[in-house]
Design a protein around this motif. Structure first.
Motif, PDB file in Angstrom:
ATOM      1  N   MET A 125       0.844  -1.186   0.000  1.00 56.03           N
ATOM      2  CA  MET A 125       0.000   0.000   0.000  1.00 56.03           C
ATOM      3  C   MET A 125       0.886   1.245   0.000  1.00 56.03           C
ATOM      4  N   GLU A 126       0.520   2.184  -0.831  1.00 55.67           N
ATOM      5  CA  GLU A 126       1.279   3.424  -0.990  1.00 55.67           C
ATOM      6  C   GLU A 126       0.916   4.415   0.115  1.00 55.67           C
ATOM      7  N   PRO A 127       1.908   5.086   0.719  1.00 60.98           N
ATOM      8  CA  PRO A 127       1.567   6.079   1.756  1.00 60.98           C
ATOM      9  C   PRO A 127       0.799   7.242   1.138  1.00 60.98           C
ATOM     10  N   PRO A 128      -0.093   7.870   1.920  1.00 64.59           N
ATOM     11  CA  PRO A 128      -0.866   8.996   1.375  1.00 64.59           C
ATOM     12  C   PRO A 128       0.044  10.160   1.024  1.00 64.59           C
ATOM     13  N   ARG A 129      -0.318  10.853  -0.051  1.00 62.20           N
ATOM     14  CA  ARG A 129       0.468  12.012  -0.475  1.00 62.20           C
ATOM     15  C   ARG A 129       0.266  13.150   0.515  1.00 62.20           C
ATOM     16  N   PRO A 130       1.330  13.900   0.788  1.00 60.09           N
ATOM     17  CA  PRO A 130       1.154  15.058   1.691  1.00 60.09           C
ATOM     18  C   PRO A 130       0.247  16.101   1.038  1.00 60.09           C
ATOM     19  N   LYS A 131      -0.422  16.884   1.885  1.00 59.65           N
ATOM     20  CA  LYS A 131      -1.325  17.924   1.373  1.00 59.65           C
ATOM     21  C   LYS A 131      -0.546  18.985   0.627  1.00 59.65           C
ATOM     22  N   LYS A 132      -1.210  19.579  -0.359  1.00 63.80           N
ATOM     23  CA  LYS A 132      -0.594  20.688  -1.097  1.00 63.80           C
ATOM     24  C   LYS A 132      -0.441  21.876  -0.158  1.00 63.80           C
ATOM     25  N   LEU A 133       0.508  22.741  -0.508  1.00 66.01           N
ATOM     26  CA  LEU A 133       0.851  23.874   0.355  1.00 66.01           C
ATOM     27  C   LEU A 133      -0.356  24.756   0.666  1.00 66.01           C
ATOM     28  N   LEU A 134      -1.122  25.147  -0.342  1.00 58.88           N
ATOM     29  CA  LEU A 134      -2.251  26.055  -0.098  1.00 58.88           C
ATOM     30  C   LEU A 134      -3.334  25.380   0.743  1.00 58.88           C
ATOM     31  N   ASP A 135      -3.470  24.055   0.629  1.00 58.81           N
ATOM     32  CA  ASP A 135      -4.409  23.337   1.503  1.00 58.81           C
ATOM     33  C   ASP A 135      -3.910  23.352   2.946  1.00 58.81           C
TER      34      ASP A 135
ATOM     35  N   HIS B  59       7.768  34.357  -8.229  1.00 56.37           N
ATOM     36  CA  HIS B  59       9.073  33.691  -8.234  1.00 56.37           C
ATOM     37  C   HIS B  59       9.055  32.419  -9.092  1.00 56.37           C
ATOM     38  N   ASN B  60       8.266  32.453 -10.169  1.00 52.77           N
ATOM     39  CA  ASN B  60       8.224  31.365 -11.164  1.00 52.77           C
ATOM     40  C   ASN B  60       7.932  30.002 -10.556  1.00 52.77           C
ATOM     41  N   LYS B  61       6.945  29.970  -9.673  1.00 49.98           N
ATOM     42  CA  LYS B  61       6.433  28.743  -9.064  1.00 49.98           C
ATOM     43  C   LYS B  61       7.449  27.980  -8.212  1.00 49.98           C
ATOM     44  N   ARG B  62       8.419  28.699  -7.678  1.00 54.28           N
ATOM     45  CA  ARG B  62       9.340  28.064  -6.730  1.00 54.28           C
ATOM     46  C   ARG B  62       8.607  27.813  -5.417  1.00 54.28           C
ATOM     47  N   HIS B  63       8.958  26.750  -4.736  1.00 56.76           N
ATOM     48  CA  HIS B  63       8.316  26.440  -3.457  1.00 56.76           C
ATOM     49  C   HIS B  63       8.860  27.394  -2.389  1.00 56.76           C
ATOM     50  N   PRO B  64       7.988  27.953  -1.562  1.00 58.90           N
ATOM     51  CA  PRO B  64       8.439  28.890  -0.529  1.00 58.90           C
ATOM     52  C   PRO B  64       9.472  28.293   0.439  1.00 58.90           C
ATOM     53  N   GLN B  65       9.475  26.967   0.586  1.00 55.13           N
ATOM     54  CA  GLN B  65      10.438  26.328   1.483  1.00 55.13           C
ATOM     55  C   GLN B  65      11.878  26.600   1.034  1.00 55.13           C
ATOM     56  N   GLU B  66      12.076  26.735  -0.284  1.00 51.50           N
ATOM     57  CA  GLU B  66      13.428  26.990  -0.792  1.00 51.50           C
ATOM     58  C   GLU B  66      13.711  28.472  -0.982  1.00 51.50           C
ATOM     59  N   MET B  67      12.796  29.314  -0.553  1.00 53.14           N
ATOM     60  CA  MET B  67      12.998  30.764  -0.620  1.00 53.14           C
ATOM     61  C   MET B  67      13.078  31.306   0.805  1.00 53.14           C
TER      62      MET B  67
ATOM     63  N   LEU C 212       2.439  32.331   6.341  1.00 51.99           N
ATOM     64  CA  LEU C 212       2.887  31.134   5.628  1.00 51.99           C
ATOM     65  C   LEU C 212       4.183  30.600   6.231  1.00 51.99           C
ATOM     66  N   TYR C 213       5.157  31.474   6.381  1.00 52.31           N
ATOM     67  CA  TYR C 213       6.458  31.024   6.873  1.00 52.31           C
ATOM     68  C   TYR C 213       6.417  30.649   8.360  1.00 52.31           C
ATOM     69  N   ARG C 214       5.779  31.465   9.170  1.00 54.06           N
ATOM     70  CA  ARG C 214       5.805  31.239  10.614  1.00 54.06           C
ATOM     71  C   ARG C 214       4.953  30.038  11.033  1.00 54.06           C
ATOM     72  N   VAL C 215       3.719  29.964  10.511  1.00 57.01           N
ATOM     73  CA  VAL C 215       2.778  28.953  10.993  1.00 57.01           C
ATOM     74  C   VAL C 215       2.855  27.662  10.187  1.00 57.01           C
ATOM     75  N   VAL C 216       2.881  27.776   8.858  1.00 56.78           N
ATOM     76  CA  VAL C 216       2.815  26.573   8.021  1.00 56.78           C
ATOM     77  C   VAL C 216       4.194  25.950   7.818  1.00 56.78           C
ATOM     78  N   LEU C 217       5.176  26.745   7.422  1.00 60.86           N
ATOM     79  CA  LEU C 217       6.512  26.213   7.143  1.00 60.86           C
ATOM     80  C   LEU C 217       7.412  26.192   8.378  1.00 60.86           C
ATOM     81  N   GLU C 218       6.976  26.874   9.443  1.00 63.09           N
ATOM     82  CA  GLU C 218       7.714  26.964  10.698  1.00 63.09           C
ATOM     83  C   GLU C 218       9.147  27.460  10.483  1.00 63.09           C
TER      84      GLU C 218
END
Length: 121
Positions: free
Chosen positions: A1-11, A41-49, A82-88
């Protein structure tokens, strides 16, 4: 069984906003600004910014788009959430060009000012 995919960032952002009982309108606005930030930023993920990209985006809003100061503050609040609460992650030293605060004319005259206007008639 495949593990569930993580939720998308905006979700994840929506879930965090609802957990903290933010209003639906605030949720819509924050999602809008976070999406604009990512697309800028051309769809870069905020985690890498980080702080440099946030500064660049806010400066763009003030200089190129000439948004009001309150609009720029709203965008900043959404991105900080986004950075403080979601990405910590903490954003330190955001040094963007600030939008100029709007200048409103007074809508009410003092009694002295009314008297001065009436004397000029």
């Amino acid at each position: 069984m495949e593990p569930p995919r993580p939720k998308k960032l905006l979700d994840q952002v929506r879930d965090a906003l609802r957990l903290k009982h933010y209003s639906y309108r605030t949720e819509q606005t924050y999602i809008y600004w976070i999406r604009r930030y990512i697309l800028f930023h051309n769809k870069r993920h905020p985690q890498e910014m980080g702080t440099a990209e946030v500064t660049q985006f806010l400066t763009h809003l003030a200089v190129q788009e000439q948004v009001a100061a309150s609009t720029q503050n709203q965008a900043l609040s959404a991105i900080v959430f986004l950075y403080r609460v979601v990405l910590e992650k903490e954003l330190l030293g955001i040094n963007a060009v600030r939008a100029k605060p709007s200048r409103y004319l007074p809508t009410v005259l003092t009694p002295h000012e009314v008297q001065a206007v009436l004397q000029q008639l």
